[in-house]
Design an enzyme around this catalytic site. Structure first.
Site, PDB file in Angstrom:
ATOM      1  N   HIS A 192       0.852  -1.195   0.000  1.00  0.00           N
ATOM      2  CA  HIS A 192       0.000   0.000   0.000  1.00  0.00           C
ATOM      3  C   HIS A 192       0.877   1.229   0.000  1.00  0.00           C
ATOM      4  O   HIS A 192       1.893   1.257   0.694  1.00  0.00           O
ATOM      5  CB  HIS A 192      -0.930   0.016   1.222  1.00  0.00           C
ATOM      6  N   GLU A 240      -7.685  -5.149   0.485  1.00  0.00           N
ATOM      7  CA  GLU A 240      -8.364  -5.953  -0.535  1.00  0.00           C
ATOM      8  C   GLU A 240      -8.263  -7.457  -0.302  1.00  0.00           C
ATOM      9  O   GLU A 240      -9.060  -8.217  -0.828  1.00  0.00           O
ATOM     10  CB  GLU A 240      -7.808  -5.616  -1.927  1.00  0.00           C
TER      11      GLU A 240
END
Ligand code: ACO
Length: 374
Positions: free
Chosen positions: A257, A311
């Site tokens: 990320h 996710e």
């Protein structure tokens, strides 16, 4: 001199404005909505309350919440014009593309600039209806009208499946919506704010946001996580599968990320939700893949902080809730309409055109255009 500085490719750490909506503290693994830690939000909140909170900074009292629910209920039904547009779309379109096209068609009766909270409610309320209607038609099924006594997320599942959802699954999806409702200056929100900064209307800005959500570096990852879990197939196969994928230069979806140097707090919470609602063998497979992926990423890229992102377990939760994979990214979009609304209002409240620069590295000035070809 404009355009002469070193480029900040990817705009890492570039602060474009002040915002009071959500805090993302990447070094500490914090996500905070208007002062409420995300763990606190996901424990007790309703999605409707978060729609209000993100835009206004305070929780709605009981009368405001009731008015908000009524306003959402009154905006769920589609206009005949929008129904006609929906009926004209080929059912082969991926649902996210259908949603983007249909949101675009909402623009005809939307007011312009500046955006209002009511514009936002039309977006929040209209998107689940548009998506559910399109998906049902693509399955050869008649549309299911919304029910005013159901809450927002339950209504989506009702309009999609034509059954009042099991409360445990509906709450799992609502918690997913709460977790995905906003996330600082992410790519789709930036796209929305750029559009609003030009004094475009909210519907147009939402189309820009939806387009930006599509790619796998942002909202397009979770169905790929499900595909990866299917391909790994058994916990024993996790380590060799991951080693092979990385050896082939493949990215592991659900990991890494831009903002977080530690574990994404949403991943922690989604792991708990997944443990609660997923089939135990699927959850065990996900745990094995996560463990193998983290170990392999640590070994291969010891200097890059790579952790599980939102996710990975989002995919496991959405599977358990019964959503098909092609609806994973659209579900993200439905949740994010809450944050998009708040950011549109905030951008418009002290607007300045967002217009960065590039450093020109093309040929020097002075080239001559050839004489026109006779
Ligand atoms: N698998 C393998 N390697 C990775 C991964 C991954 N998932 N993520 C980053 N890396 C590696 C890169 O190869 C790169 O290595 P290098 O420096 O040796 O070349 C290094 O880590 C840094 O990667 P960047 O691409 O520069 O990091 P960036 O911050 O731009 O990317 C992103 C973030 C796009 C999320 C990335 O981690 C990724 O592609 N992840 C997989 C897709 C995914 O899960 N997307 C959902 C993101 S969450 C969301 O937006 C809602």
């Amino acid at each position: 001199m404009p355009g002469s500085g070193s480029p900040s490719k990817g705009l890492d750490d570039v602060v474009i404005d002040d915002s009071s909506i959500s805090l993302v503290e990447g070094d500490r693994g914090w996500l905070v909505y208007r002062g409420f830690d995300i763990a606190e939000v996901v424990r007790a909140a309703r999605f409707e309350e978060v729609v209000y909170l993100l835009s206004f900074g305070e929780l709605p009292g009981a009368p405001s919440l009731r008015r908000l629910e009524e306003a959402l209920a009154s905006r769920r039904a589609l206009s005949p014009e929008l129904e006609r547009v929906e009926a004209s779309l080929p059912v082969t379109l991926p649902p996210l593309d259908a949603l983007r096209t249909l949101v675009s068609a909402m623009g005809s009766d939307a007011p312009g600039y500046p955006p209002t909270f009511e514009d936002g409610l039309s977006l929040v309320a209209g998107c689940p209806t548009l998506l559910a209607r399109f998906v049902r038609r693509s399955r050869g099924l008649a549309p299911v009208p919304p029910r005013s006594e159901l809450r927002h997320v339950e209504n989506f599942l009702w309009m999609l499946n034509g059954e009042v959802p099991d409360p445990r699954r509906a709450r799992a999806l609502e918690r997913y919506f709460l977790l995905l409702a906003d996330h600082g200056m992410n790519a789709s929100t930036l796209a929305l704010r750029v559009a609003i900064s030009t004094q475009a209307d909210l519907v147009s800005a939402a189309v820009a946001a939806l387009a930006t959500l599509k790619g796998p570096a942002h909202g397009g990852a979770p169905f790929r996580v499900s595909d990866m879990l299917d391909s790994v197939a058994s916990p024993q196969n996790a380590r060799p599968w991951i080693a092979d994928a990385l050896a082939r230069g493949q990215r592991l979806y659900g990991f890494g990320h831009r903002a977080y140097r530690v574990e994404d707090p949403r991943a922690v919470l989604l792991r708990e939700i997944a443990q609660d609602v997923a089939d135990p063998p699927r959850f065990a497979l996900a745990l094995a893949v996560e463990g193998a992926a983290l170990a392999a990423l640590r070994e291969r890229k010891p200097h890059v902080p790579l952790y599980t992102n939102v996710e990975f377990y989002a995919a496991v939760v959405l599977e358990a809730v019964g959503l098909p994979r092609e609806l994973f990214t659209p579900a993200f979009a439905l949740a994010r309409t809450a944050g998009w609304t708040a950011h549109a209002l905030e951008q418009a409240s002290s607007n300045r055109l967002i217009r960065p620069d590039v450093r020109y590295v093309g040929p020097e000035r002075g080239r001559r255009w050839p004489e026109p070809v006779p």
